[in-house]
Design a protein around this motif. Structure first.
Motif, PDB file in Angstrom:
ATOM      1  N   GLU A 154       0.822  -1.210   0.000  1.00 21.57           N
ATOM      2  CA  GLU A 154       0.000   0.000   0.000  1.00 21.57           C
ATOM      3  C   GLU A 154       0.859   1.264   0.000  1.00 21.57           C
ATOM      4  O   GLU A 154       0.577   2.219  -0.739  1.00 21.57           O
ATOM      5  N   PRO A 203      -4.731   2.028  -4.153  1.00 20.30           N
ATOM      6  CA  PRO A 203      -4.166   0.690  -3.990  1.00 20.30           C
ATOM      7  C   PRO A 203      -5.253  -0.373  -3.828  1.00 20.30           C
ATOM      8  O   PRO A 203      -6.361  -0.080  -3.374  1.00 20.30           O
ATOM      9  N   THR A 256      -5.420  -2.620  -1.697  1.00 24.20           N
ATOM     10  CA  THR A 256      -5.743  -2.805  -0.287  1.00 24.20           C
ATOM     11  C   THR A 256      -6.819  -1.837   0.178  1.00 24.20           C
ATOM     12  O   THR A 256      -7.533  -2.109   1.141  1.00 24.20           O
TER      13      THR A 256
END
Length: 216
Positions: free
Chosen positions: A46, A94, A96
């Motif tokens: 990330e 990202p 994530t």
């Protein structure tokens, strides 16, 4: 025999920017593959992904007149980087952030996470009321809101707020950092945020009892 690619300083800077853009796309592709293969941790992924996205936003804004289409740039240089194009151009955040790992979400059912979402909703709506409509002002606020929503496991993947924010972030990622939302776009975004906030508040009583009581 030495081949000179540029004739003046301006052309030299252009080719250097091309080279940097090429490197960012390639690096993002490698990072995405490493994350998918579980070679790196979610936290490392990330941080590095956010750096690459930030560099990409700045550079693509600089090159928007020279390179109107990143996809075409990738095709021209036969880059074959679908994961990077998706992350940099389509998503803009990202992986994530989109799909927060369950192992990293121990506090997702807490009142703190609910409070964070509430604050981020209010911040986003207030920013629009203050006429903060440039892409580099709106994008970070919506990204923060997306991150906080993804921490709440009781919200389904098709929750209105998640869907709307993903659409807006994808739209903003295709614009330059200095570009601004039109009056109509800003009004629509505020409406979507307000609708999403109301849906978010309505979803709280359906969560577990700790959220229901602690959120009062």
């Amino acid at each position: 025999m030495e081949v000179k690619l540029w004739n003046d300083k301006r052309e030299r800077e252009m080719y250097e920017n091309f080279s940097e853009l090429y490197a960012i796309i390639k690096a993002t592709e490698k990072l995405e593959r490493a994350y998918i293969r579980d070679v790196i941790t979610s936290s490392v992924y990330e941080i590095e992904c956010q750096k690459l996205i930030a560099h990409f936003k700045t550079l693509s804004s600089t090159l928007k007149d020279t390179i109107p289409s990143i996809e075409r740039f990738a095709d021209t240089y036969k880059m074959d980087c679908p994961a990077a194009i998706n992350r940099l151009v389509t998503s803009g955040v990202p992986a994530t952030v989109e799909h927060r790992a369950a192992a990293a979400s121990s506090m997702t059912s807490s009142a703190a996470a609910v409070a964070e979402c509430t604050q981020n909703f209010i911040t986003a709506m207030d920013s629009l009321k203050l006429n903060m409509i440039a892409v580099d002002q709106v994008h970070p606020v919506l990204s923060d809101l997306t991150t906080s929503l993804n921490k709440l496991t009781f919200l389904p993947p098709d929750f209105l707020g998640k869907v709307k924010l993903k659409e807006w972030i994808a739209r903003l990622s295709k614009m330059g950092a200095a570009d601004e939302l039109t009056e109509q776009q800003a009004r629509q975004l505020h409406f979507d945020l307000e609708s999403s906030y109301n849906s978010f508040m309505a979803a709280l009583p359906n969560a577990d009892s700790s959220i229901r009581w602690e959120s009062w």
